[in-house]
Design a protein around this motif. Structure first.
Motif, short mmCIF file in Angstrom:
data_model
loop_
_atom_site.label_atom_id
_atom_site.label_comp_id
_atom_site.label_asym_id
_atom_site.label_seq_id
_atom_site.Cartn_x
_atom_site.Cartn_y
_atom_site.Cartn_z
N PHE A 66 2.58 3.91 30.47
CA PHE A 66 2.36 3.71 29.03
C PHE A 66 2.45 5.04 28.29
O PHE A 66 2.26 6.11 28.89
N ARG A 67 2.72 4.95 26.99
CA ARG A 67 2.66 6.15 26.14
C ARG A 67 1.30 6.16 25.47
O ARG A 67 0.94 5.21 24.78
N GLY A 68 0.56 7.24 25.68
CA GLY A 68 -0.75 7.33 25.06
C GLY A 68 -1.67 8.21 25.88
O GLY A 68 -1.29 8.66 26.97
N LYS A 69 -2.86 8.44 25.34
CA LYS A 69 -3.82 9.31 26.04
C LYS A 69 -4.98 8.44 26.49
O LYS A 69 -5.63 7.79 25.68
N ARG A 70 -5.23 8.46 27.79
CA ARG A 70 -6.31 7.62 28.32
C ARG A 70 -7.58 8.45 28.52
O ARG A 70 -7.52 9.58 29.00
N PHE A 71 -8.69 7.87 28.12
CA PHE A 71 -10.00 8.50 28.33
C PHE A 71 -10.79 7.64 29.31
O PHE A 71 -10.87 6.43 29.13
N ASP A 72 -11.35 8.28 30.31
CA ASP A 72 -12.18 7.56 31.27
C ASP A 72 -13.61 7.51 30.72
O ASP A 72 -14.43 8.39 31.00
N CYS A 73 -13.90 6.48 29.93
CA CYS A 73 -15.22 6.41 29.30
C CYS A 73 -16.28 5.85 30.26
O CYS A 73 -17.41 5.60 29.85
N GLY A 74 -15.91 5.66 31.51
CA GLY A 74 -16.90 5.34 32.54
C GLY A 74 -17.57 6.61 33.04
O GLY A 74 -18.54 6.54 33.80
N SER A 75 -17.03 7.77 32.67
CA SER A 75 -17.66 9.03 33.07
C SER A 75 -18.19 9.74 31.82
O SER A 75 -17.62 9.58 30.73
N LYS A 76 -19.25 10.50 31.99
CA LYS A 76 -19.85 11.16 30.82
C LYS A 76 -18.89 12.13 30.17
O LYS A 76 -18.77 12.18 28.95
N SER A 77 -18.18 12.88 31.02
CA SER A 77 -17.26 13.87 30.46
C SER A 77 -16.13 13.17 29.69
O SER A 77 -15.78 13.58 28.57
N PHE A 129 -16.23 10.28 28.29
CA PHE A 129 -16.83 9.68 27.09
C PHE A 129 -16.96 10.73 25.98
O PHE A 129 -16.64 10.48 24.82
N LEU A 130 -17.43 11.93 26.37
CA LEU A 130 -17.59 13.00 25.37
C LEU A 130 -16.23 13.45 24.83
O LEU A 130 -16.08 13.67 23.63
N GLN A 131 -15.25 13.54 25.72
CA GLN A 131 -13.90 13.93 25.26
C GLN A 131 -13.36 12.90 24.27
O GLN A 131 -12.77 13.25 23.25
N ALA A 132 -13.58 11.61 24.58
CA ALA A 132 -13.10 10.56 23.68
C ALA A 132 -13.82 10.65 22.34
O ALA A 132 -13.21 10.50 21.28
N THR A 133 -15.11 10.94 22.38
CA THR A 133 -15.88 11.06 21.14
C THR A 133 -15.29 12.15 20.25
O THR A 133 -15.07 11.94 19.05
N VAL A 134 -15.02 13.30 20.85
CA VAL A 134 -14.46 14.41 20.08
C VAL A 134 -13.08 14.03 19.54
O VAL A 134 -12.77 14.19 18.36
N SER A 135 -12.27 13.46 20.42
CA SER A 135 -10.90 13.15 20.03
C SER A 135 -10.84 12.09 18.93
O SER A 135 -10.09 12.22 17.95
N PHE A 136 -11.64 11.02 19.08
CA PHE A 136 -11.65 9.98 18.04
C PHE A 136 -12.31 10.49 16.75
O PHE A 136 -11.95 10.06 15.67
N GLY A 137 -13.24 11.40 16.90
CA GLY A 137 -13.86 12.02 15.72
C GLY A 137 -12.82 12.82 14.95
O GLY A 137 -12.70 12.72 13.72
#
Ligand code: G1P
Length: 295
Positions: free
Chosen positions: A251-262, A264-272
């Motif tokens: 797929f084209r896109g960036k995947r975040f493993d929100c099952g892990s704390k790290s 999840f935090l990366q996704a938070t920053v990126s979506f923010g």
């Protein structure tokens, strides 16, 4: 004509122990990235792909999930009274058409394959999607939509695929590749969480699947596999033995493993950072702490 994919299974029965103590009373899928729970991202992606029926496989303690997708008359009335039309609009995305959402309990934690099997009677004899809300994918065109479009050409079974570092490969279902063409990979075997040295490739399965009903039949006969659990990967691999096609889809896109704390935090920053109203503040904060290592 190939049947359209209109049903999706969301396995959300896991206890989310990696996020304790939060998950003692809050289902992991309700944890928020910026201001929307993980599960909302999955639902939006499913809707964009044309999914009309949403099947949640839940467990004890997941009541907040059901409430989340329910209408909230008191709250809505209050917002209306105060003229908060924007917030009312935001709430709309959480509402489901009556009858479009179903909840099934997985009574025993027997693994992902078992969770999917629990929904078999609601799927019947149709292709269906499986979405793991832990895997959040930021993409211009939502990942499942990309897959549905590719599936319209290929049929068979399709799993989202992504290369991962060798040291992480043993956390994933892994593809044994026979042919590659562009974003599509023809698969000749699949292994759930192999030892790094025995992994057939570094192409991992990410939590988006389009599956044919034969996989549900395979699950009927499945014995426990990796980790003592009934594995979806094994049931898909069995379809290959039965001469059905399985494709990996890069797929084209960036995947975040929100099952892990790290993750999840990366996704938070990126979506923010992706939100216009937050971007400047967040960016200047990030700049300030990257200059000050002790922050
Ligand atoms: C599950 C699947 C695995 C897949 C992964 C993707 O594992 O069993 O094949 O690669 O999701 O996130 P889990 O992460 O639930 O252990």
């Amino acid at each position: 004509m190939r049947k359209k994919v209109t049903k999706a299974i969301f396995p959300v029965a896991g206890m989310g122990t990696r996020f304790l103590p939060a998950t003692k009373s809050v289902p992991k899928e309700i944890m928020t990235l910026v201001d929307r729970p993980l599960v909302q991202y999955a639902i939006d992606e499913a809707r964009a792909a044309g999914i009309k029926e949403f099947i949640f496989v839940t467990s004890r303690g997941k009541g907040a999930l059901e409430d989340y997708f329910d209408h909230a008359p008191q709250l809505e009335q209050e917002l209306r009274k105060k003229g908060k039309t924007e917030l009312l609009e935001t709430l709309k995305s959480t509402n489901m058409e009556s009858g479009a959402i179903a909840y099934i309990r997985q009574h025993k934690a027997l693994g992902l394959g078992h969770a999917v099997w629990c929904a078999r009677r609601l799927i019947g004899n149709e292709p269906f999607a499986v979405m793991l809300p832990d895997d959040v994918i930021a993409a211009e065109k939502p990942c499942l939509q990309q897959m549905v479009e590719a599936y319209a050409e290929t049929g068979g079974n399709m799993v989202a695929a992504m290369e991962v570092a060798p040291e992480n490969i043993s956390s994933y279902g892994v593809l044994d590749i026979s042919e590659e063409e562009g974003q599509l990979v023809k698969v000749k075997g699949m292994v759930e969480k192999p030892e790094a040295a025995k992994a057939p490739s570094n192409l991992a399965v990410i939590g988006r699947y389009i599956l044919s009903p034969s996989v549900l039949q395979n699950l009927n006969q499945m014995k426990s596999g990796s980790g003592g659990e009934i594995q979806l990967t094994d049931a898909i691999a069995k379809d290959i033995e039965q001469d059905n096609n399985v494709y990996g889809f890069r797929f084209r896109g960036k995947r975040f493993d929100c099952g892990s704390k790290s993750g999840f935090l990366q996704a938070t920053v990126s979506f923010g950072l992706a939100r216009e109203e937050l971007r400047d503040d967040l960016r200047s904060y990030l700049r300030s702490i990257s200059l000050d290592e002790n922050a």
